[in-house]
Design an enzyme around this catalytic site. Structure first.
Site, short mmCIF file in Angstrom:
data_model
loop_
_atom_site.label_atom_id
_atom_site.label_comp_id
_atom_site.label_asym_id
_atom_site.label_seq_id
_atom_site.Cartn_x
_atom_site.Cartn_y
_atom_site.Cartn_z
N LYS A 180 67.78 49.87 47.95
CA LYS A 180 68.41 49.53 49.24
C LYS A 180 68.06 48.10 49.57
O LYS A 180 67.08 47.55 49.07
CB LYS A 180 67.89 50.48 50.32
CG LYS A 180 68.61 50.43 51.65
CD LYS A 180 70.03 50.97 51.57
CE LYS A 180 70.24 52.19 52.29
NZ LYS A 180 70.96 53.25 52.29
N1 GLU Z 1 74.74 53.37 52.04
C1 GLU Z 1 75.11 54.69 51.65
C2 GLU Z 1 73.89 55.59 51.65
O1 GLU Z 1 72.94 55.34 52.35
C3 GLU Z 1 75.89 54.70 50.36
C4 GLU Z 1 75.14 54.22 49.16
C5 GLU Z 1 75.99 54.08 47.91
O2 GLU Z 1 77.14 54.48 47.93
O3 GLU Z 1 75.47 53.55 46.93
O4 GLU Z 1 73.88 56.61 51.03
#
Ligand code: GLU
Length: 431
Positions: free
Chosen positions: A116
């Site tokens: 992230k």
């Molecule tokens: N930001 C989204 C999550 O927290 C999607 C992450 C993604 O699709 O890689 O799951």
């Protein structure tokens, strides 16, 4: 009008988000009696990238921004997870959110690890062209720390398909002309015309709704006429509300960063969405509803709460006032450990984030496959496949929680961790 000098107040979690996710992890690790060596590995994040980078603003001045990308674990495949643009983005938040991604992708059975990141910024303070330059410069600075088979970002809080299109274009432009198109899956959540997949826009919100529906079936609850409130009316909050309303449930309260509104007879989702689009993305001053105090929001009389904004919202400070029967976590980490203990003691159930909002990353996986294989998938196919994966995950978590006598979060974490443990045991540790 917000100016750069008057920043919005940012509520920090006193304990820190990493401490919170590690408590959740350790509780499940104890439950499954996790191999201590593997516990040591999963307790830390593999890579933590912090980048300070300059960008020229519209007025000619240069501003320095701080961007993050934390890669927690890649035992099951390339790192995967969103990039958010928000003032709360810091190393603690990025680490915690990366860990949640590892558990989320593992639980869904995807060939991914967890990551992230984002930029510590309030995007409302910048023009579209400034945001484009900030995004492109950050992408360039990340360089080969991201890549289609290494670490694949996606949208998150305050980022969207447009942000992903800029990242993909910037990343691909740094490669030789003949190989450029083979890098299109460096990010997911792109616009449909630029390698995106149909249905990715709604896949998180649809997943939130579907897990609620599956829970309701298990509990013999009819969603028709049930009331719900939503915190955050962005992509996840909107789509979850849309599908809930289609099922006959009634949206009675919404909260965003600027305002909290309530209407016992129901707020029409489409009407609110149209209003928000023309009101700089906010629900503030939406007519036909009552403005309430921020602190009263979670205590509203309703059956279901969908937190779909930021982490650390349901805590020891407000959990005891909650009247709903179910919390469906559209956001990542919206309930802290202390808040959860109160909810569970009061008989309130929680569909945990790593299950509830996993529709997003499952949709991302389909987009990644589509790009990798040069295919074009259609909406109905995407939704059908999403349903299949989510149902399987939900049933696994639900059955485990019943058979082991644990809450759904501990069940979800236990299943996710066991899959990674198995991979480590099969492979051993290099060298
Ligand atoms: N930001 C989204 C999550 O927290 C999607 C992450 C993604 O699709 O890689 O799951």
């Amino acid at each position: 009008m917000i100016t750069k000098d008057i920043q919005l107040p940012v509520k920090k979690n006193e304990k820190g988000m990493v401490a919170n996710v590690l408590e959740q992890f350790n509780k499940a690790a104890d439950h499954i009696n996790l191999n201590p060596n593997i516990r040591r590995i999963l307790n830390v994040t593999n890579n933590e990238i912090i980048i300070h980078f300059p960008v020229k603003m519209d007025n000619g001045d240069v501003e320095i921004f701080t961007g993050y990308r934390v890669q927690h674990n890649n035992a099951l495949g390339p790192y995967k997870g969103g990039l958010r643009y928000h003032e709360t983005v810091d190393i603690d938040a990025a680490k915690a959110l990366a860990m949640w991604m590892t558990w989320k992708t593992s639980l869904a059975g995807l060939p991914y690890g967890g990551a992230k990141g984002g930029i510590q910024i309030n995007p409302k303070l910048y023009s579209q062209s400034e945001l484009e330059r900030i995004t492109r410069r950050f992408t360039y600075a990340l360089g080969d720390n991201i890549g289609p088979e290494h670490d694949i970002p996606a949208p998150d809080v305050n980022t969207n398909a447009q942000t992903m299109a800029w990242i993909a274009d910037t990343y691909m432009s740094t490669k030789g002309p003949s190989e450029r198109s083979t890098y299109q899956h460096v990010v997911t959540g792109k616009p449909v015309g630029s390698g995106g997949i149909e249905g990715r826009d709604r896949s998180t919100g649809y997943g939130v709704f579907l897990t609620i529906k599956l829970w309701a079936e298990k509990r013999n609850v009819n969603l028709k006429g049930k009331t719900f409130i939503v915190q955050g009316f962005g992509n996840v909050g909107y789509w979850a509300s849309h599908f809930m309303e289609q099922e006959g449930a009634i949206l009675v309260g919404v909260q965003d960063a600027f305002s909290s509104i309530y209407k016992s007879e129901g707020i029409e989702v489409k009407q609110l969405q149209a209003y928000v689009t023309n009101n700089e993305g906010s629900i503030k001053n939406f007519a036909n509803s009552e403005a309430i105090e921020k602190e009263e929001f979670f205590a509203l009389a309703c059956d279901i709460i969908i937190p779909a904004a930021l982490g650390n919202q349901i805590t020891e400070h407000n959990a005891a006032s909650i009247k709903a029967n179910l919390i469906a976590e559209g956001a990542n980490g919206p309930t802290n450990v202390e808040g959860e203990a109160i909810l569970l003691a009061n008989g309130i159930e929680i569909i945990p984030d790593i299950l509830c909002n996993s529709g997003g990353v499952i949709g991302s996986y389909f987009e990644w496959l589509q790009n990798r294989n040069g295919e074009l998938w259609h909406m109905d196919e995407v939704i059908l496949k999403l349903e299949k994966v989510l149902k399987e995950s939900f049933n696994k978590v639900y059955d485990y929680s019943i058979s082991e006598g644990v809450d759904m979060r501990t069940a979800a974490f236990s299943i996710a961790i066991q899959r990674i443990e198995k991979a480590y045991i099969q492979r051993g540790i290099f060298p």
